[in-house]
Design a protein around this motif. Sequence first.
Motif, PDB file in Angstrom:
ATOM      1  N   SER A   1      49.094  58.073  36.715  1.00 19.66           N
ATOM      2  CA  SER A   1      48.277  58.692  37.761  1.00 19.66           C
ATOM      3  C   SER A   1      47.478  59.896  37.252  1.00 19.66           C
ATOM      4  CB  SER A   1      49.155  59.113  38.944  1.00 19.66           C
ATOM      5  OG  SER A   1      50.121  60.062  38.542  1.00 19.66           O
ATOM      6  N   LYS A   2      47.965  60.569  36.199  1.00 17.02           N
ATOM      7  CA  LYS A   2      47.271  61.746  35.679  1.00 17.02           C
ATOM      8  C   LYS A   2      46.072  61.387  34.798  1.00 17.02           C
ATOM      9  CE  LYS A   2      51.311  64.794  35.761  1.00 17.02           C
ATOM     10  NZ  LYS A   2      52.205  65.674  34.949  1.00 17.02           N
ATOM     11  N   ASN A   3      45.914  60.111  34.502  1.00 18.00           N
ATOM     12  CA  ASN A   3      44.821  59.696  33.620  1.00 18.00           C
ATOM     13  C   ASN A   3      43.489  59.549  34.350  1.00 18.00           C
ATOM     14  OD1 ASN A   3      46.566  59.654  31.502  1.00 18.00           O
ATOM     15  ND2 ASN A   3      46.876  57.434  31.519  1.00 18.00           N
ATOM     16  N   CYS A   4      43.519  59.574  35.666  1.00 16.94           N
ATOM     17  CA  CYS A   4      42.268  59.452  36.414  1.00 16.94           C
ATOM     18  C   CYS A   4      42.433  60.047  37.804  1.00 16.94           C
ATOM     19  CB  CYS A   4      41.811  57.997  36.514  1.00 16.94           C
ATOM     20  SG  CYS A   4      42.731  57.012  37.707  1.00 16.94           S
ATOM     21  N   THR A   5      41.293  60.323  38.406  1.00 20.12           N
ATOM     22  CA  THR A   5      41.268  60.777  39.799  1.00 20.12           C
ATOM     23  C   THR A   5      40.739  59.629  40.652  1.00 20.12           C
ATOM     24  OG1 THR A   5      40.841  63.062  39.128  1.00 20.12           O
ATOM     25  CG2 THR A   5      40.317  62.473  41.402  1.00 20.12           C
ATOM     26  N   ARG A   6      41.485  59.290  41.647  1.00 18.97           N
ATOM     27  CA  ARG A   6      41.095  58.173  42.510  1.00 18.97           C
ATOM     28  C   ARG A   6      40.536  58.702  43.820  1.00 18.97           C
ATOM     29  NH1 ARG A   6      43.241  55.491  46.815  1.00 18.97           N
ATOM     30  NH2 ARG A   6      42.921  53.226  46.979  1.00 18.97           N
ATOM     31  N   SER A   7      39.399  58.142  44.237  1.00 14.80           N
ATOM     32  CA  SER A   7      38.800  58.523  45.518  1.00 14.80           C
ATOM     33  C   SER A   7      38.154  57.300  46.145  1.00 14.80           C
ATOM     34  CB  SER A   7      37.770  59.641  45.331  1.00 14.80           C
ATOM     35  OG  SER A   7      36.742  59.233  44.462  1.00 14.80           O
ATOM     36  N   MET A   8      37.795  57.435  47.406  1.00 16.74           N
ATOM     37  CA  MET A   8      37.231  56.302  48.126  1.00 16.74           C
ATOM     38  C   MET A   8      36.044  56.755  48.959  1.00 16.74           C
ATOM     39  SD  MET A   8      39.123  53.757  50.875  1.00 16.74           S
ATOM     40  CE  MET A   8      40.391  53.307  49.683  1.00 16.74           C
ATOM     41  N   ALA A   9      35.044  55.896  49.064  1.00 16.18           N
ATOM     42  CA  ALA A   9      33.886  56.159  49.919  1.00 16.18           C
ATOM     43  C   ALA A   9      33.648  54.928  50.782  1.00 16.18           C
ATOM     44  CB  ALA A   9      32.655  56.478  49.090  1.00 16.18           C
ATOM     45  N   PHE A  10      33.138  55.167  51.980  1.00 16.53           N
ATOM     46  CA  PHE A  10      32.872  54.055  52.891  1.00 16.53           C
ATOM     47  C   PHE A  10      31.424  54.114  53.355  1.00 16.53           C
ATOM     48  CE2 PHE A  10      32.300  52.493  57.212  1.00 16.53           C
ATOM     49  CZ  PHE A  10      32.757  51.182  57.091  1.00 16.53           C
TER      50      PHE A  10
ATOM     51  N   GLU B   1      28.429  51.457  55.679  1.00 22.03           N
ATOM     52  CA  GLU B   1      28.240  50.226  56.454  1.00 22.03           C
ATOM     53  C   GLU B   1      27.831  49.075  55.538  1.00 22.03           C
ATOM     54  OE1 GLU B   1      28.922  49.691  59.573  1.00 22.03           O
ATOM     55  OE2 GLU B   1      29.537  51.771  59.955  1.00 22.03           O
ATOM     56  N   LYS B   2      27.105  49.398  54.479  1.00 26.98           N
ATOM     57  CA  LYS B   2      26.582  48.359  53.583  1.00 26.98           C
ATOM     58  C   LYS B   2      27.637  47.842  52.616  1.00 26.98           C
ATOM     59  CE  LYS B   2      22.680  47.397  50.509  1.00 26.98           C
ATOM     60  NZ  LYS B   2      21.397  47.922  49.974  1.00 26.98           N
ATOM     61  N   TYR B   3      28.461  48.745  52.091  1.00 24.65           N
ATOM     62  CA  TYR B   3      29.397  48.362  51.033  1.00 24.65           C
ATOM     63  C   TYR B   3      30.861  48.349  51.457  1.00 24.65           C
ATOM     64  CZ  TYR B   3      25.416  48.830  47.896  1.00 24.65           C
ATOM     65  OH  TYR B   3      24.199  48.679  47.283  1.00 24.65           O
ATOM     66  N   GLY B   4      31.155  48.842  52.651  1.00 19.46           N
ATOM     67  CA  GLY B   4      32.543  48.922  53.055  1.00 19.46           C
ATOM     68  C   GLY B   4      33.257  49.990  52.249  1.00 19.46           C
ATOM     69  N   HIS B   5      34.541  49.766  51.948  1.00 18.67           N
ATOM     70  CA  HIS B   5      35.307  50.736  51.171  1.00 18.67           C
ATOM     71  C   HIS B   5      35.142  50.460  49.677  1.00 18.67           C
ATOM     72  CE1 HIS B   5      37.383  51.148  55.098  1.00 18.67           C
ATOM     73  NE2 HIS B   5      37.479  52.420  54.721  1.00 18.67           N
ATOM     74  N   VAL B   6      34.683  51.477  48.959  1.00 21.42           N
ATOM     75  CA  VAL B   6      34.520  51.384  47.505  1.00 21.42           C
ATOM     76  C   VAL B   6      35.461  52.411  46.880  1.00 21.42           C
ATOM     77  CG1 VAL B   6      32.949  51.683  45.559  1.00 21.42           C
ATOM     78  CG2 VAL B   6      32.142  50.590  47.670  1.00 21.42           C
ATOM     79  N   ILE B   7      36.240  51.971  45.887  1.00 24.45           N
ATOM     80  CA  ILE B   7      37.226  52.847  45.250  1.00 24.45           C
ATOM     81  C   ILE B   7      36.694  53.288  43.887  1.00 24.45           C
ATOM     82  CG2 ILE B   7      39.614  53.081  44.493  1.00 24.45           C
ATOM     83  CD1 ILE B   7      40.300  50.698  46.300  1.00 24.45           C
ATOM     84  N   PHE B   8      36.795  54.586  43.622  1.00 31.65           N
ATOM     85  CA  PHE B   8      36.339  55.153  42.355  1.00 31.65           C
ATOM     86  C   PHE B   8      37.534  55.653  41.543  1.00 31.65           C
ATOM     87  CE2 PHE B   8      32.861  55.626  45.350  1.00 31.65           C
ATOM     88  CZ  PHE B   8      31.759  55.199  44.610  1.00 31.65           C
ATOM     89  N   TYR B   9      37.553  55.297  40.268  1.00 26.08           N
ATOM     90  CA  TYR B   9      38.556  55.785  39.332  1.00 26.08           C
ATOM     91  C   TYR B   9      37.813  56.595  38.270  1.00 26.08           C
ATOM     92  CZ  TYR B   9      41.305  52.036  41.480  1.00 26.08           C
ATOM     93  OH  TYR B   9      41.947  51.196  42.377  1.00 26.08           O
ATOM     94  N   ASP B  10      37.935  57.909  38.315  1.00 26.16           N
ATOM     95  CA  ASP B  10      37.211  58.802  37.410  1.00 26.16           C
ATOM     96  C   ASP B  10      38.155  59.318  36.324  1.00 26.16           C
ATOM     97  OD1 ASP B  10      34.694  58.725  38.824  1.00 26.16           O
ATOM     98  OD2 ASP B  10      35.662  59.955  40.365  1.00 26.16           O
ATOM     99  N   HIS B  11      37.853  58.977  35.098  1.00 23.86           N
ATOM    100  CA  HIS B  11      38.677  59.367  33.951  1.00 23.86           C
ATOM    101  C   HIS B  11      37.936  60.405  33.114  1.00 23.86           C
ATOM    102  CE1 HIS B  11      41.121  59.246  30.383  1.00 23.86           C
ATOM    103  NE2 HIS B  11      40.154  58.713  29.666  1.00 23.86           N
ATOM    104  N   VAL B  12      38.538  61.565  32.902  1.00 24.99           N
ATOM    105  CA  VAL B  12      37.962  62.593  32.030  1.00 24.99           C
ATOM    106  C   VAL B  12      38.227  62.171  30.591  1.00 24.99           C
ATOM    107  CG1 VAL B  12      38.007  65.003  31.314  1.00 24.99           C
ATOM    108  CG2 VAL B  12      38.280  64.413  33.730  1.00 24.99           C
TER     109      VAL B  12
END
Length: 237
Positions: free
Chosen positions: A210-219, A221-232
């Motif tokens: 879990s410490k290898n990336c930051t997980r976030s989500m954006a919603f 109407e066009k794309y629904g829920h999109v999950i982002f995994y950001d790795h430094v």
Amino acid sequence: MSNLAHDMFLLDCPTYEDYLDTFITRNDIRYIRNIRFSRMLVELGYRSAAEIYTPSQFEQRKAAVLESLWPTKKSTIYFSDKLKSTDPVLRELAIREKPNIQKNISTIFFVKHRLKSGFEVSGYIDYENSLRRANLHQEGHTNWSAIFKNQAPIIPKPTHLSFFDWHKGIVNYNDSENYAVVHDVEYGLMFMHKGDHKKICVDVSRELYSKNCTRSMAFSEKYGHVIFYDHVIRKKI
């Protein structure tokens, strides 16, 4: 006429001597009968009213012409500069574009797309790799320019890190230039960054990586829920 346009003929001169020879006339050859002396007269300015380049100037001017025709340093295109949409997903992608291209962070995102048939395809996308392919106009690249202009949707492809078409029963996995796909018996699907070898586990219930990336989500109407995994990135490729 610009200097570069005037210097185009230098491309036909493999060497400095070839350049000097362009100023030598038939009469020079007929009467002087000494190619070295003829070239010396050109260098001294006796055969042309135009400026005669020195050997170093010849190399510099020729290099400038080559650079103008075939740039060695291509400017990076930031597709999100065209963003005018308020779509939350596109705005999240716009925020991440520059740090991904500069390889400060590496983003993988999961997105779904509903086909005209009503069935969905989904996949994990290596964002930097996808942007780079678009910048280089590689075959089958994602049209990020059209996406940020809101003229085209993001559609997962069989060539992305992973691709799921559950209606047809198609599941594809592909390594990218940044990531290797890892199938772990305990942790399931993971992606290992090829630079620092850190693993990203898509199963958020797992704490080990879990410490290898930051997980976030954006919603949106066009794309629904999109999950982002950001790795430094700790070590660039």
